[in-house]
Scaffold this active site. Structure first.
Site, mmCIF file in Angstrom:
data_model
loop_
_atom_site.group_PDB
_atom_site.id
_atom_site.type_symbol
_atom_site.label_atom_id
_atom_site.label_comp_id
_atom_site.label_asym_id
_atom_site.label_seq_id
_atom_site.Cartn_x
_atom_site.Cartn_y
_atom_site.Cartn_z
ATOM 1 N N ASP A 654 45.051 42.036 35.619
ATOM 2 C CA ASP A 654 44.327 41.339 36.682
ATOM 3 C C ASP A 654 42.968 40.910 36.108
ATOM 4 O OD1 ASP A 654 43.584 40.503 39.290
ATOM 5 O OD2 ASP A 654 42.526 42.389 39.587
ATOM 6 N N THR A 656 39.799 40.023 38.412
ATOM 7 C CA THR A 656 38.684 40.496 39.229
ATOM 8 C C THR A 656 38.673 42.012 39.313
ATOM 9 O OG1 THR A 656 38.996 38.506 40.538
ATOM 10 C CG2 THR A 656 37.538 40.191 41.438
ATOM 11 N N GLY A 953 44.411 35.896 41.278
ATOM 12 C CA GLY A 953 44.499 35.071 42.479
ATOM 13 C C GLY A 953 43.353 34.095 42.579
ATOM 14 N N ARG A 1034 45.718 31.678 40.844
ATOM 15 C CA ARG A 1034 46.235 31.433 42.193
ATOM 16 C C ARG A 1034 47.603 32.100 42.383
ATOM 17 N NH1 ARG A 1034 42.309 30.555 45.612
ATOM 18 N NH2 ARG A 1034 41.026 28.743 45.182
ATOM 19 N N ASP A 1060 43.153 46.696 39.598
ATOM 20 C CA ASP A 1060 42.290 47.615 40.352
ATOM 21 C C ASP A 1060 42.396 47.433 41.852
ATOM 22 O OD1 ASP A 1060 39.152 46.185 41.119
ATOM 23 O OD2 ASP A 1060 40.925 45.078 40.493
ATOM 24 N N ASP A 1064 47.312 44.235 43.349
ATOM 25 C CA ASP A 1064 47.951 44.501 42.048
ATOM 26 C C ASP A 1064 49.016 45.587 42.134
ATOM 27 O OD1 ASP A 1064 46.123 42.712 40.801
ATOM 28 O OD2 ASP A 1064 44.610 44.292 40.814
#
Length: 1324
Positions: A654, A656, A953, A1034, A1060, A1064
Site C-alpha cells: 500500500d 498511504t 487508492g 485508484r 496499514d 488493505d
C-alpha cells in the site's frame, strides 16, 4: 372511598352520555386519595407513586376538578384555557405503554382498553409489557363503543409496532431497509462485531483435523496406527504407533488454538471500544415526573398531598400546575440521555455521538454536526447520565438543585450556528489521502434531537462500493393539539375548532455525502450525531474484506511431496522383499499380509516426528522475531509460515501510511527567477515581514489593509531594483497561496493553550497554508463568505476579503480557483468601495500550462520538482473589473440552471471569463513525507530479487510522485502510464508495447486495470509479472485482493502484501504472507495480518534476515529428520534380507521410540539455532536472499543426496555389525548397530553445523551422556556384559568410521570445487 365533596358544583355542565357514567374517584384518583384523610394512600413505594405524577395522570376530564375554582377566579383573572385544552387533548390522544393507563388516567386491567381515544400517528414503540402490581391498583373504565380499539384506524407507527412484536426474522440483506431512529427495529440485523478469528468453537476440531489429515504424512501414520488393531498385522505395542501421531496432532492443534485465541482477544479489544449513544425516552410515557416539573417540585407536591386545599391556596397550586403544564406545548417528542456502549453492542438505529479523531464503528448516516464551542455554549448540550429509579427527570426549571444521583435529561439539542458539515479521513477505507467533506441533510440538521424518534431512514441494500449510496430520510408528522368538546368551555365560550390532526410527512434524499463508513475517522473539530444503518458483516469495510483462510507454508507442501516419495519407496521395498521370497505363504501368513507387515516395519522411513520438529522450529523462529530488539513491537500472529518469509518474490505494498506518513510538507517554491527551499525560506519570511509590518501613518495613524495593488515597501537593506521585484513577486505568490484554498482554521484548547488547527479536504492545501503561516501570514478566520489573514509578527489583521465564488478541486479538472474582493482602508473600519476583485487559481502543471500566460520556465521547473518526487502546483491570478465580474456572474448563474450538460456549460463560462492569460506567480513543491528508511529498504528488497508493486487508492499524480520520491522508480526509468482506458484495442497496444520494454515501470489506474482483468487477464498478468515495478492507483480493496490472488495463481510464487489500513485487509488475507503495519488510525490491518510490524523498514530485516534463517534452518532440519528415519529403515531392510525375508523387528518398543525422541531429538532440533552468515553480511549481500527463491536448500536434488547418504550409512552400519558380530548373537549385534546408529546421528549433526551455539554443544554432549547412562537399563535389548568388552568398542569405532568418513570427505570436496555463496562472502 367517598367522593370528595369539594369537587361538586351544582352548575357544572352535565354530560348525559350514559357511556360515561364515571365515578369521580376513577376520574381523578390523585385528588381522591389526597383528600381522604381517613384512608391510607395506596402508593407505598416510589415505584407505585411515580405514575400518578405523569402527564397522563392529569385526566381528560380534569375540568371537573378545576371548573369550580375557575368559576371563583373568573372575575379576577383569565383562565389558561388553551393550556388546559392542550393538556387534556394530549392525554386523550397519546398512548401510554409503560403503565397501561386507560383513557381517563386510571389504571386499568381490561385488555382492549389500552388504546388512545383518538388515533395517533405514533402507535406503540415497543411490545407491551406484562402487567405489574401497579397496573392492578386502580379501578376500571369502560370505553364508549365509538372509541374502542376495533374502530381505530391503523397508522404507520401501529404497523411498525405490530412488526416489532413479531420481529424475530433476519432482515433480508438483498432488500432495502427502513431504519427507525432511536428505537427497536422491526427486523434483526448482524451484530456490530469485528472478527479476524479463523475458527469457531464448533468448527475448530473439524477444520483443523481436516487440515492436518489432508497432509499425506499424517494420513499415512493414521492408517499405520489403525492397522495395529488387526492381530495379524500387530508388531509390538499399539502405543508405539498411536502415541507419536497423537503427540504430533496435539502440538499442531495446540498452536492453532493459541493463535486463534490470541486473535479473538485482539478482536475483543477492538470490539469493546466505547462509544457515546443517545438513548431516547418518549415524553408521552409515564416516567415519574410531569413534563416541566422538577424532581424537587415532585417531592414537594407529595408532601402537600395530605393537606386539605381550600380557597385561594388551592387555586394557586392548580394555577402553578397548569402554568407548568402549559410549557409542554412545544415539548419535543422524546427526551434523551447519553450512555456509553461498546462497539460490539451498537445496533441499527442507534444515534451515536462522535468527536474529533474518533474511529467510526459502523456505517452511518449523518444527522447533525455542530462545533465544540457551540455545544459547550448551548444550554441543550448533552450531559452524562446517572441512574435515578430507572426513570428520567427533566431539567429543574426552577433552578433548584437536585440530588447527585439524579439523571439529567435534556429535551433538545439546538446549538447556535450549527455547521452541518464534517471532514473525515478515509485512508483506512479506500487509501485516499484527501479528507472528505460530509454534509448533514438540512432536514435533520435543523431538527431538535428530541424529534429524532420521528425520523425514518430508508437505505439501499448492503454494498461493497464505498463511493455509492442511495437513501432517503423521512420525518413523520408530529402530533398536533386538537379539539375536544368537553374541555375548557366556560360560560358563553365557543367550542374549539378542529385543527388538522397532523402535518404532512417530510422527506429528503440521502447520498454518499451524507454518510460516514466504518473505519473512517472524524477529522474535523466538530461533534456529529449519526445513526447506524449497517453493522458488522454488512458494512462496506467487511463486504470488501475476504474471509480469513488457513495458510500453509510452501515448505510444508514440498515436504508433503517428499513424504509421498518416501512412502512409494517404502511400498516398493516391502514388495521387493516379499517378491525375493517368491510370494510364499509363511507361518500361515499370505504374501500380502507380509507386505503389510513390512510396510509397518518400514513406517519409520516416513518420519512422523517431522511435523513436530518443524512446528516446534516455527515456534522458535517466532520467538526470535518477537524478541529482536532491532524490530521492536513486531508480533507473529500466524506462527505456521515463518519459512515463507524467506521465499517471497513479489511484494505488494500500500502507499498511504505504509510507504508514506501521509504528512505533507511544503519543500520548495519557485517564483520565476529564483527558487526557495530549506534555509532559503527565511528570506521569504523577511519579504513577507516587510509588507505586513507597515508604519501606522496612513489613514490617520491607523494601519491599512493590504491589497495586491498596495505599494511594496522594500526594506532599506535591499534597495536594488531586482530585489524589489523579487520581493514583490514573493508577496504576490504568498498572498495567492494564503487565499486560494478551501482550508478552515479551528481553535482548540490543549493544556490550557489555544492551538489553531486546519481542516481541509486535501492535506496538500493544509501544508501550503501552514507554510504561509511559517513565513509570516496566518489564516485567522474563514467562513463561506469571508476570509481574514493575520500578520504573525504584528498579530494584526492585514488582509480581509469577501469570497465571491469558489471553484473546488476535482479529479477531472485538477485545479481549484477562488474569486475574492479585497477590503480597503483602515483595519478598524474596512470598506468595499472601489475594492479590487481578483481571481486566483492553482492546479496541476498539465492543465495550468495552457491557462497561464506564455512563459519560458514553467515546464522545466515543474519537471525538476517532479524528478525530486515533489507534488507540484502552479499558481496564477487575474484581476477582474466590476463589469467583467458582473457579466461572469450573470452567465454563470444562467449556466447553473441548464438541465442538459450543466457541467460543460459552467466550465465554458469559467473558461471564457477567467481561465485564460493568468499571470503566472510561481510553482510550489509539496513533499508527502516518506516513512523512515523507505528508500534504502526498497532498494535492498529490489536487490534481493523481489519485484515490488505499489497498490493504492490514491490519485495517479500522487502515486507517481511517491513512486519517484521513494526510489521505487529508478532515475531515468521509463514510466508507461495507462489511465482512463475504455477501449479494448488500446489495451492490446499497451500490452504489446510493454512486451518490448521489459525494464519499464507500469502505472495503471483502477478503471484501466478493471478493463485489463476483464478482457486480457492472462495477457496482462503474463506481462506485468515480468516488469520490475508496477504502480496501480485508484484501486478498490477488492481489486487489491484480486491482483494478489492472480499473481499467486499465475506464478505459483510466494506473495507478500503489506498495508496499514482497513482497505488493505483483503489484500493481506489473500497473500501468502500478510504483513500489517500498526497505523495511526487503527489496527485493522495489523490484526488481520500474519506478521505485525511498526514501520515499513522493519520488513527488510523480517525477510532478509529472519525469513532467510527460518527457511534454511527448517530445510536442514527436515532433511535431518528424514535422514534419521530413513537410516533406521535401511538397517531394518538389511536385517530382513539377512534373516530370510522375515518381517521381524530389528529394534523393538523402547529402542524404536527412544531413537526418534530422547537419543537424537535434541541435537537434531538444535539445528534451528544454526546460521550460515551474520546479519550484517545478509544485509550487505541481499543477493543471498534471491538464491532462496529457487528452493535449492530443500529440493529433489538435495533430498536424493540425503537418501543416498542414508542408504550408504544404514547399509554400512547394519551390514558391518552383522559381519563383525555374528547374526546369531542377536543382542550383541543390536548393541553394536544401535550404538553406532545413535553416535552416527550425533556426529552428522556436528558435521552440518556452520555456526556453533552453546546450546548445540550442550545438546550433543548431553544426549551422548544420556544414552550411555541409560545403557544399564537396556538389558532387555542389549547384552550388557558385552558392552564392557574391548571387542565391542573396537567394532563400534570401525563401523562408525566406515559410516562417517566417506560422506564427510565428499562434502569437503564439494565445498572446495563449488563453494556455496555464503562461504564466498564469508571468505571461508
Amino acid at each position: 372511598m367517598s367522593a370528595p365533596h369539594q369537587y361538586h358544583q351544582p352548575n357544572a355542565p352535565d354530560d348525559g352520555d350514559s357511556d360515561l357514567e364515571l365515578d369521580l374517584e376513577e376520574l381523578d384518583p390523585l385528588a381522591a386519595s389526597s383528600n381522604s384523610g381517613a384512608s391510607p394512600p395506596h402508593r407505598q413505594s416510589k415505584e407505585h407513586r411515580q405514575p400518578y405524577h405523569d402527564l397522563s395522570a392529569r385526566i381528560p376530564l380534569r375540568n371537573l376538578r378545576v371548573g369550580r375554582l375557575r368559576g371563583l377566579k373568573r372575575n379576577g383573572g383569565n383562565s389558561s384555557k388553551n393550556s388546559v385544552e392542550e393538556e387534556d387533548l394530549r392525554a386523550l390522544i397519546e398512548d401510554e405503554d409503560d403503565t397501561k393507563r386507560d383513557s381517563a388516567g386510571s389504571l386499568g386491567t381490561i385488555g382492549d382498553d389500552d388504546a388512545p381515544l383518538l388515533p395517533s400517528p405514533y402507535g406503540r414503540r415497543r411490545p407491551r409489557r406484562d402487567e405489574g402490581a401497579l397496573s392492578k391498583l386502580g379501578s376500571t373504565l369502560r370505553l364508549p363503543s365509538f372509541m374502542s380499539t376495533a374502530s381505530r384506524p391503523t397508522t404507520p407507527r401501529d404497523q411498525i409496532a405490530e412488526a416489532e412484536a413479531e420481529a424475530d426474522a433476519e432482515h433480508d440483506p438483498t432488500s432495502n431497509r427502513t431504519v427507525v431512529i432511536g428505537q427497536l427495529q422491526s427486523t434483526r440485523f448482524p451484530a456490530n462485531a469485528v472478527s479476524n478469528a479463523k475458527y469457531t468453537p464448533w468448527s475448530f476440531l473439524p477444520r483443523t483435523l481436516y487440515n492436518e489429515f489432508s497432509f499425506f504424512i499424517n494420513m499415512y501414520f493414521l492408517l499405520v496406527a489403525l492397522s495395529q488393531i488387526i492381530p495379524a498385522l500387530r508388531i509390538g505395542y499399539l502405543s508405539t504407533y498411536i502415541a507419536p501421531l497423537a503427540f504430533v496432532i496435539s502440538i499442531t492443534l495446540g498452536k492453532e488454538a493459541l493463535d486463534d485465541i490470541a486473535r479473538r482477544r485482539r478482536d475483543a479489544e477492538a470490539n469493546s471500544e466505547g462509544y457515546t449513544v443517545l438513548k431516547f425516552d418518549d415524553n408521552n410515557i409515564g416516567n415519574g415526573v410531569s413534563p416541566g416539573m422538577s424532581a424537587g417540585r415532585k417531592s414537594k407536591s407529595r408532601k402537600g398531598k395530605s393537606k386539605d386545599y381550600q380557597g385561594a391556596g388551592r387555586l394557586t397550586d392548580i394555577e402553578d400546575e397548569e402554568q407548568a403544564l402549559s410549557t409542554t406545548s412545544g415539548m419535543p417528542t422524546a427526551s434523551f440521555r447519553e450512555t456509553v456502549k461498546p462497539s460490539r453492542d451498537l445496533k441499527v438505529g442507534d444515534v451515536v455521538k462522535l468527536g474529533k479523531d474518533q474511529r467510526v464503528p459502523a456505517d452511518m448516516v449523518l444527522l447533525k454536526s455542530y462545533t465544540g464551542e457551540a455545544a459547550s455554549a448551548s444550554p441543550g448540550a448533552i450531559e452524562s447520565s446517572k441512574s435515578f429509579d430507572g426513570h428520567q427527570a427533566l431539567v429543574d426549571t426552577e433552578g433548584e438543585s437536585s440530588s447527585a444521583s439524579q439523571e439529567k435529561v435534556y429535551n433538545n439539542l439546538t446549538p447556535p450556528e450549527p455547521c452541518g458539515e464534517a471532514f473525515i479521513r478515509t485512508d483506512q477505507l479506500d487509501g485516499e489521502t484527501d479528507w472528505k467533506l460530509r454534509l448533514t441533510s438540512p432536514l435533520t440538521q435543523s431538527l431538535d434531537v428530541g424529534e429524532y424518534t420521528r425520523l425514518r431512514v430508508v437505505a439501499s441494500k448492503p454494498d461493497k462500493k464505498v463511493n455509492e449510496f442511495i437513501g432517503t430520510v423521512e420525518l413523520l408528522p408530529r402530533l398536533q393539539r386538537q379539539y375536544d368538546p368537553h374541555i375548557g368551555q366556560s360560560e358563553g365560550s365557543e367550542p374549539a375548532t378542529i385543527q388538522n390532526v397532523s402535518e404532512p410527512a417530510k422527506s429528503a434524499p440521502l447520498n454518499i455525502d451524507n454518510t460516514i463508513w466504518a473505519n473512517t475517522v472524524l477529522a474535523s473539530s466538530s461533534t456529529v450525531l449519526a445513526v447506524v444503518v449497517y453493522t458488522g458483516s454488512q458494512t462496506r469495510q467487511a463486504l470488501s474484506t475476504s474471509p480469513s483462510r488457513s495458510k500453509t507454508g510452501l515448505l510444508e507442501y514440498e515436504i508433503n511431496s517428499l513424504t509421498k516419495i518416501l512412502c512409494i519407496l517404502t511400498l516398493t521395498l516391502s514388495f521387493v522383499l516379499v517378491a525375493l521370497e517368491g510370494f510364499k505363504t509363511k507361518d500361515g501368513r499370505l504374501w500380502y499380509i507380509s507386505v503389510m507387515r513390512f510396510l509397518i516395519l518400514f513406517s519409520t522411513i516416513v518420519p512422523v516426528g517431522l511435523r513436530v520438529n518443524l512446528d516446534m522450529g516455527k515456534s522458535v523462529y517466532a520467538w526470535f522475531i518477537e524478541h529482536d530488539k532491532g524490530i521492536p513491537g513486531t508480533v507473529v500472529r500466524t506462527s505456521t509460515i515463518p519459512e515463507d518469509l524467506g521465499r517471497v518474490e513479489y511484494l505488494l505494498s500500500d502507499k498511504t501510511g505504509t510507504l508514506t506518513q501521509n504528512e505533507m510538507e511544503m519543500k520548495k517554491i519557485h517564483v520565476g527567477t529564483v527558487s526557495y527551499a530549506n534555509e532559503a525560506m527565511d528570506e521569504v519570511s523577511s519579504y513577507v515581514r516587510s509588507f505586513t509590518v507597515q508604519p501606522a501613518s496612513e489613514h490617520n495613524g491607523l494601519s491599512a489593509l493590504i491589497t495586491p495593488s498596495s505599494a511594496y515597501v522594500a526594506p532599506l537593506t535591499s534597495a536594488t531594483r531586482t530585489r524589489r521585484e523579487i520581493g514583490s513577486r514573493v508577496r504576490d505568490v504568498v498572498l495567492a497561496l494564503a487565499l486560494c484554498h478551501n482550508v478552515t482554521p479551528t481553535n482548540e484548547e490543549k493544556d490550557g493553550k489555544t492551538i489553531t488547527t486546519y481542516q481541509a479536504s486535501s492535506p496538500d492545501e493544509i501544508a501550503i497554508v501552514r507554510w504561509t503561516e511559517n513565513v509570516g501570514l496566518r489564516l485567522l478566520q474563514r467562513d463561506r463568505n469571508s476570509m481574514a489573514l493575520q500578520s504573525v509578527d504584528s498579530e494584526r489583521v492585514v488582509v480581509r476579503v469577501r469570497i465571491l465564488n469558489v471553484f473546488p478541486f476535482t479529479s477531472e479538472g485538477k485545479r481549484m480557483g477562488i474569486i475574492v474582493k479585497f477590503f480597503q482602508g483602515p483595519e478598524s473600519a474596512p470598506t468595499e468601495e472601489g475594492s479590487e476583485i481578483w481571481f486566483y487559481q492553482k492546479g496541476a502543471d498539465t492543465v495550468m500550462s495552457s491557462i497561464v500566460a506564455a512563459n519560458d520556465w514553467l515546464d522545466e521547473e515543474t519537471a525538476n520538482m517532479a524528478r525530486e518526487g515533489l507534488r507540484t502546483l502552479v499558481v496564477g491570478r487575474k484581476k477582474l473589473s466590476v463589469q467583467t465580474f458582473e457579466e461572469f456572474s450573470t452567465k454563470y448563474a444562467q449556466a447553473s440552471l441548464s438541465l442538459h450538460n450543466r457541467d460543460n456549460a459552467l466550465a465554458d463560462v469559467v473558461k471564457e471569463y477567467l481561465e485564460h492569460d493568468l499571470e503566472l506567480l510561481g510553482v510550489t513543491g509539496v513533499e508527502d513525507k516518506l516513512q523512515k528508511d523507505v528508500k534504502p529498504s526498497l532498494e535492498l528488497l529490489r536487490n534481493a530479487g523481489i519485484k515490488i508493486w505499489m497498490l493504492t487508492g490514491d490519485k495517479v499524480e500522487t502515486a507517481r510522485c511517491v513512486a519517484v520520491s521513494s526510489k521505487l522508480v529508478a532515475r531515468g526509468q521509463y514510466v508507461h502510464t495507462i489511465a482512463k482506458m475504455k477501449r479494448k484495442d488500446l489495451a492490446h497496444d499497451s500490452l504489446d508495447f510493454l512486451r518490448g520494454k521489459p525494464d519499464a515501470c507500469l502505472l495503471i489506474d483502477g478503471e484501466s486495470l478493471a478493463l485489463m482483468l476483464n478482457h486480457y487477464r492472462e495477457s496482462f498478468i503474463s506481462v506485468a509479472v515480468l516488469l520490475p515495478t508496477v504502480v496501480a492507483c485508484r484501486c478498490s480493496p477488492t481489486q487489491k485482493a484480486d491482483i494478489a490472488k492472480l499473481i499467486r495463481e499465475y506464478t505459483k510464487k510466494r506473495i507478500c502484501c503489506i498495508g496499514d489500513g482497513g482497505n488493505d485487509v483483503s489484500m493481506i488475507q489473500a497473500a501468502d504472507v500478510g504483513v500489517g503495519i500498526v497505523g495511526k488510525e487503527g489496527r485493522q490491518a495489523s490484526l488481520a495480518a500474519d506478521f505485525s510490524i511498526e514501520q515499513f523498514c522493519y520488513l527488510t530485516k523480517l525477510l532478509v534476515w529472519h525469513g532467510r534463517n527460518s527457511y534454511k534452518r527448517s530445510a536442514k532440519l527436515a532433511q535431518f529428520v528424514i535422514h534419521r528415519g530413513l537410516i533406521i529403515s535401511i538397517c531394518q531392510t538389511v536385517f530382513s534380507i539377512a534373516s530370510d525375508f522375515e518381517p521381524i523387528a530389528l529394534y523393538r518398543d523402547w529402542l524404536l521410540v527412544g531413537y526418534s525422541t530422547i537419543y537424537t531429538m535434541a541435537p537434531v532440533f538444535s539445528l534451528v539455532l544454526d546460521r550460515d552468515v551474520d546479519e550484517s553480511v545478509a544485509n550487505l549481500y541481499p543477493e543471498l536472499y534471491a538464491e532462496l527463491t529457487t528452493g535449492r536448500s530443500l529440493s529433489y536434488r538435495t533430498f536424493f543426496v540425503w537418501v543416498l547418504v542414508s542408504i550408504y550409512q544404514g547399509s554400512m552400519i547394519q551390514g558391518l555389525s552383522q559381519i563383525l558380530v555374528n547374526l546369531d548373537l542377536f543382542t550383541r549385534m543390536v548393541s553394536v548397530s544401535y550404538t553406532v546408529l545413535v553416535l552416527n546421528e550425533l556426529i552428522m549433526v556436528a558435521m552440518e553445523v556452520t555456526t556453533w551455539h552453546w546450546v548445540m554443544i550442550a545438546s550433543i554432549v548431553g544426549t551422548a551422556g544420556i544414552y550411555f547412562g541409560s545403557l544399564p537399563f537396556l538389558g532387555e535389548y542389549f547384552d550388557l556384559a558385552y558392552l564392557m568388552s574391548i571387542a565391542f568398542w573396537w567394532k563400534l569405532v570401525v563401523v562408525a568410521a566406515v559410516s562417517l568418513v566417506p560422506p564427510y570427505a565428499f562434502k569437503i570436496l564439494g565445498r572446495t570445487l563449488r563453494p556455496p555463496s555464503y562461504r564466498k562472502v564469508r571468505g571461508v
